[in-house]
Design a protein around this motif. Structure first.
Motif, PDB file in Angstrom:
ATOM      1  N   UNK A   1       0.826  -1.210   0.000  1.00 42.96           N
ATOM      2  CA  UNK A   1       0.000   0.000   0.000  1.00 42.96           C
ATOM      3  C   UNK A   1       0.860   1.261   0.000  1.00 42.96           C
ATOM      4  N   UNK A   2       1.972   1.226   0.737  1.00 39.32           N
ATOM      5  CA  UNK A   2       2.880   2.373   0.755  1.00 39.32           C
ATOM      6  C   UNK A   2       3.445   2.622  -0.643  1.00 39.32           C
ATOM      7  N   UNK A   3       3.827   1.548  -1.322  1.00 35.32           N
ATOM      8  CA  UNK A   3       4.389   1.687  -2.675  1.00 35.32           C
ATOM      9  C   UNK A   3       3.350   2.167  -3.677  1.00 35.32           C
ATOM     10  N   UNK A   4       2.132   1.685  -3.559  1.00 31.77           N
ATOM     11  CA  UNK A   4       1.060   2.133  -4.457  1.00 31.77           C
ATOM     12  C   UNK A   4       0.814   3.627  -4.261  1.00 31.77           C
ATOM     13  N   UNK A   5       0.774   4.047  -2.993  1.00 33.39           N
ATOM     14  CA  UNK A   5       0.566   5.472  -2.704  1.00 33.39           C
ATOM     15  C   UNK A   5       1.730   6.312  -3.224  1.00 33.39           C
TER      16      UNK A   5
ATOM     17  N   UNK B   1      -7.670  -4.221  -3.187  1.00 34.81           N
ATOM     18  CA  UNK B   1      -7.399  -5.630  -2.891  1.00 34.81           C
ATOM     19  C   UNK B   1      -6.426  -5.760  -1.716  1.00 34.81           C
ATOM     20  N   UNK B   2      -5.375  -4.959  -1.718  1.00 35.56           N
ATOM     21  CA  UNK B   2      -4.396  -5.000  -0.629  1.00 35.56           C
ATOM     22  C   UNK B   2      -5.042  -4.605   0.699  1.00 35.56           C
ATOM     23  N   UNK B   3      -5.912  -3.582   0.678  1.00 32.67           N
ATOM     24  CA  UNK B   3      -6.607  -3.175   1.912  1.00 32.67           C
ATOM     25  C   UNK B   3      -7.534  -4.277   2.412  1.00 32.67           C
ATOM     26  N   UNK B   4      -8.201  -4.978   1.491  1.00 35.70           N
ATOM     27  CA  UNK B   4      -9.111  -6.052   1.879  1.00 35.70           C
ATOM     28  C   UNK B   4      -8.326  -7.208   2.523  1.00 35.70           C
ATOM     29  N   UNK B   5      -7.223  -7.602   1.906  1.00 40.64           N
ATOM     30  CA  UNK B   5      -6.407  -8.681   2.476  1.00 40.64           C
ATOM     31  C   UNK B   5      -5.830  -8.242   3.817  1.00 40.64           C
ATOM     32  N   UNK B   6      -5.381  -7.002   3.906  1.00 39.92           N
ATOM     33  CA  UNK B   6      -4.846  -6.482   5.160  1.00 39.92           C
ATOM     34  C   UNK B   6      -5.890  -6.556   6.273  1.00 39.92           C
TER      35      UNK B   6
END
Length: 121
Positions: A36-40, A66-71
């Motif tokens: 998420x940090x890299x996407x941002x 998707x990353x937020x959901x898995x997180x």
């Protein structure tokens, strides 16, 4: 080897199983945070937004979602471990198979209930 057993709903998992699954979940937690940090960061570096195609924006939005959901699922699994409720299906209340948890440690449902849920969509 320590063959300590787990008490409560997670009793079908050995202490070693639960420890390994918890470590896996912590690794996933760190990975998803970094993702998420890299996407941002990539989104910030690609300003102005007019230089990105709508497709690129959509891919980034979907990856982040998707990353937020898995997180969130990983955090919930870690919470279930802390509360002693890990490894029990949310629907049928039966133990989730150890092999399934090894593949998807954040699983909330046993394989049968997961199939029923997916068929209902």
């Amino acid at each position: 080897m320590n063959h300590q057993t787990v008490k409560g709903p997670s009793a079908h998992l050995s202490f070693e199983d639960l420890t390994a699954l918890q470590e896996n979940l912590h690794e996933q937690l760190l990975f998803r945070r970094e993702q998420l940090r890299r996407i941002a960061a990539a989104s910030q570096a690609q300003k102005p937004p007019g230089r990105r195609s709508p497709g690129q924006v959509e891919v980034q939005v979907k990856l982040a979602a998707s990353a937020r959901m898995v997180l969130a699922d990983v955090r919930a699994a870690l919470q279930r471990i802390a509360e002693g409720r890990y490894g029990i299906c949310h629907l049928c209340r039966r133990p989730i198979d150890r092999d399934r948890l090894a593949i998807v440690p954040q699983a909330r449902y046993c394989a049968r209930c997961q199939q029923v849920r997916e068929a209902g969509r």
